[in-house]
Design a protein around this motif. Structure first.
Motif, PDB file in Angstrom:
ATOM      1  N   GLU A 155      21.176  -7.224 -47.601  1.00  0.00           N
ATOM      2  CA  GLU A 155      20.267  -7.789 -48.585  1.00  0.00           C
ATOM      3  C   GLU A 155      20.971  -8.718 -49.565  1.00  0.00           C
ATOM      4  OE1 GLU A 155      17.130  -7.521 -48.098  1.00  0.00           O
ATOM      5  OE2 GLU A 155      17.580  -6.215 -46.399  1.00  0.00           O
ATOM      6  N   LEU A 156      22.303  -8.727 -49.526  1.00  0.00           N
ATOM      7  CA  LEU A 156      23.063  -9.628 -50.392  1.00  0.00           C
ATOM      8  C   LEU A 156      23.474 -10.904 -49.664  1.00  0.00           C
ATOM      9  CD1 LEU A 156      25.431  -7.125 -52.263  1.00  0.00           C
ATOM     10  CD2 LEU A 156      23.314  -8.174 -53.103  1.00  0.00           C
ATOM     11  N   VAL A 157      23.022 -11.050 -48.418  1.00  0.00           N
ATOM     12  CA  VAL A 157      23.416 -12.202 -47.604  1.00  0.00           C
ATOM     13  C   VAL A 157      22.199 -13.069 -47.322  1.00  0.00           C
ATOM     14  CG1 VAL A 157      24.581 -12.957 -45.519  1.00  0.00           C
ATOM     15  CG2 VAL A 157      25.181 -10.742 -46.532  1.00  0.00           C
ATOM     16  N   ASP A 158      22.264 -14.334 -47.722  1.00  0.00           N
ATOM     17  CA  ASP A 158      21.165 -15.278 -47.510  1.00  0.00           C
ATOM     18  C   ASP A 158      21.420 -16.133 -46.269  1.00  0.00           C
ATOM     19  OD1 ASP A 158      19.828 -14.447 -49.831  1.00  0.00           O
ATOM     20  OD2 ASP A 158      21.059 -15.780 -51.068  1.00  0.00           O
ATOM     21  N   MET A 159      20.352 -16.727 -45.760  1.00  0.00           N
ATOM     22  CA  MET A 159      20.466 -17.590 -44.590  1.00  0.00           C
ATOM     23  C   MET A 159      21.177 -18.900 -44.947  1.00  0.00           C
ATOM     24  SD  MET A 159      19.269 -15.842 -42.220  1.00  0.00           S
ATOM     25  CE  MET A 159      18.188 -14.457 -41.846  1.00  0.00           C
ATOM     26  N   SER A 160      21.670 -19.594 -43.949  1.00  0.00           N
ATOM     27  CA  SER A 160      22.315 -20.885 -44.144  1.00  0.00           C
ATOM     28  C   SER A 160      21.320 -21.885 -44.709  1.00  0.00           C
ATOM     29  CB  SER A 160      22.871 -21.396 -42.818  1.00  0.00           C
ATOM     30  OG  SER A 160      23.356 -22.719 -42.947  1.00  0.00           O
ATOM     31  N   PHE A 161      21.843 -22.922 -45.340  1.00  0.00           N
ATOM     32  CA  PHE A 161      20.966 -23.940 -45.917  1.00  0.00           C
ATOM     33  C   PHE A 161      20.388 -24.870 -44.852  1.00  0.00           C
ATOM     34  CE2 PHE A 161      25.213 -25.726 -45.871  1.00  0.00           C
ATOM     35  CZ  PHE A 161      25.023 -27.019 -45.425  1.00  0.00           C
ATOM     36  N   VAL A 162      20.849 -24.736 -43.603  1.00  0.00           N
ATOM     37  CA  VAL A 162      20.279 -25.543 -42.525  1.00  0.00           C
ATOM     38  C   VAL A 162      20.166 -24.675 -41.272  1.00  0.00           C
ATOM     39  CG1 VAL A 162      22.544 -26.460 -41.853  1.00  0.00           C
ATOM     40  CG2 VAL A 162      20.478 -27.668 -41.164  1.00  0.00           C
ATOM     41  N   ARG A 163      18.974 -24.658 -40.678  1.00  0.00           N
ATOM     42  CA  ARG A 163      18.760 -23.887 -39.457  1.00  0.00           C
ATOM     43  C   ARG A 163      19.125 -24.731 -38.248  1.00  0.00           C
ATOM     44  NH1 ARG A 163      15.379 -19.577 -39.034  1.00  0.00           N
ATOM     45  NH2 ARG A 163      16.203 -19.564 -36.927  1.00  0.00           N
ATOM     46  N   ASP A 164      19.640 -24.082 -37.222  1.00  0.00           N
ATOM     47  CA  ASP A 164      20.037 -24.818 -36.023  1.00  0.00           C
ATOM     48  C   ASP A 164      19.276 -24.364 -34.790  1.00  0.00           C
ATOM     49  OD1 ASP A 164      21.150 -22.330 -35.681  1.00  0.00           O
ATOM     50  OD2 ASP A 164      23.201 -22.995 -36.062  1.00  0.00           O
ATOM     51  N   ARG A 165      18.349 -23.407 -34.942  1.00  0.00           N
ATOM     52  CA  ARG A 165      17.593 -22.943 -33.787  1.00  0.00           C
ATOM     53  C   ARG A 165      16.104 -22.959 -34.080  1.00  0.00           C
ATOM     54  NH1 ARG A 165      20.839 -21.489 -29.895  1.00  0.00           N
ATOM     55  NH2 ARG A 165      22.895 -20.632 -30.346  1.00  0.00           N
ATOM     56  N   LEU A 166      15.329 -23.194 -33.021  1.00  0.00           N
ATOM     57  CA  LEU A 166      13.880 -23.158 -33.150  1.00  0.00           C
ATOM     58  C   LEU A 166      13.343 -21.752 -32.946  1.00  0.00           C
ATOM     59  CD1 LEU A 166      12.955 -26.393 -31.147  1.00  0.00           C
ATOM     60  CD2 LEU A 166      13.022 -26.111 -33.622  1.00  0.00           C
TER      61      LEU A 166
END
Length: 327
Positions: free
Chosen positions: A69-80
């Protein structure tokens, strides 16, 4: 497995998978074609990354456990593809049975020192969230450029992005202001191939791409062919197909085939309706109306034609609002 072995496995075991790092369905012509050049670039980048990993091992870089819960997603997604949503997902079941075999890579969140941001390993992170387990991670000090390059290399080595996912990734990075030289490193490709990737994602509307999905069996040649000649009319023609339940129920490769088949089909000829118009009350105007199904034309003639035409033009927004309200 020891800590050292797990870290080494992050990149060393991926070298064996690089034979498919830049999948294309076209044979090379005279001289090295784009895919061949991209393969060489990928191998070179992986050698650099392997050396960097060895340096990290010597410097004592280690795997730590973090609260997901302390880890956010990357600022850019690379998969659909969507992230795992329930415990029935294949990756979730695998981690539940065998544990997390490969750590994810994170950096300190650039806007919050108490949080982290994924560089790669989004699906593993989501699976561990669903299982309520801690996530094993390597923390590195990385800037935005480092993030996109590491993210692209990891995907090329472990599980190839489909052609259109590469195209969307490249387009998104350019839209965020990254230089093409950086994007070329992230995707292990050259200038010519990168231009084609970005062109595909820029030409085909993003909602159409997302409706189709990753379509891993549809390679470079097919997506470029689909993008060629794409117009607003093409999008309009596909609206009914893309919105149908039958289309949504298919896998992404089949959805791609359905789109291609629909565009190859000759549209049914619309019946042409054409007739004269005159006001119910006598006046200095008459008109001719022509409807072909996808277009509608009113031609006004005689004395009041210009003034009445101006009046209609000024009230088009009101008329259309009334039309929509009636529907």
């Amino acid at each position: 497995m020891s800590r050292r072995d797990r870290l080494k496995g992050l990149f060393d075991d991926t070298a064996q998978e690089l034979a498919a790092a830049n999948p294309e369905d076209e044979a090379p012509m005279r001289g090295p074609a784009g895919p061949v050049r991209s393969m060489a670039l990928t191998l070179g980048r992986m050698e650099e990354e392997s050396r960097a990993m060895q340096e990290a091992l010597l410097s004592g870089e280690r795997v730590v456990e973090l609260d997901p819960e302390l880890v956010d997603m990357s600022f850019v997604r690379d998969r659909l593809a969507d992230l795992p949503q329930d415990l029935a997902d294949e990756l979730v079941r695998s981690i539940e049975e065998n544990g997390q075999e490969v750590p994810i890579l994170v950096r300190q969140h650039p806007d919050d020192d108490a949080r982290y941001q994924v560089v790669y390993g989004h699906r593993r992170l989501q699976a561990l969230r669903l299982l309520g387990r801690k996530v094993q991670a390597i923390i590195r000090t990385l800037d935005d450029v480092d993030v996109v390059i590491a993210q692209g290399i990891e995907n090329s080595a472990r599980r190839n992005l489909s052609y259109v996912e590469r195209a969307v990734f490249a387009f998104n990075l350019e839209s965020k202001g990254f230089e093409r030289s950086v994007i070329m490193k992230a995707l292990s490709t050259d200038k010519t191939e990168l231009s084609k990737l970005i062109s595909v994602a820029r030409t085909i509307p993003m909602d159409v791409i997302r409706a189709i999905g990753a379509a891993p069996a549809a390679g470079r040649r097919k997506w470029i062919a689909l993008a060629q000649g794409w117009t607003n009319a093409t999008t309009s023609r596909l609206r009914k197909l893309l919105g149908s339940t039958e289309f949504a129920d298919q896998d992404s490769d089949r959805r791609f085939e359905l789109v291609v088949a629909e565009l190859a089909r000759k549209p049914d000829r619309q019946a042409v309706s054409e007739y004269e118009w005159a006001p119910k009350q006598p006046g200095k105007i008459k008109g001719r109306i022509r409807s072909t199904g996808d277009s509608f034309t009113i031609t006004l003639k005689t004395g009041d034609a210009s003034d009445f035409g101006d009046y209609i033009s000024r009230h088009l927004d009101d008329l259309y609002d009334a039309f929509r309200g009636g529907k």
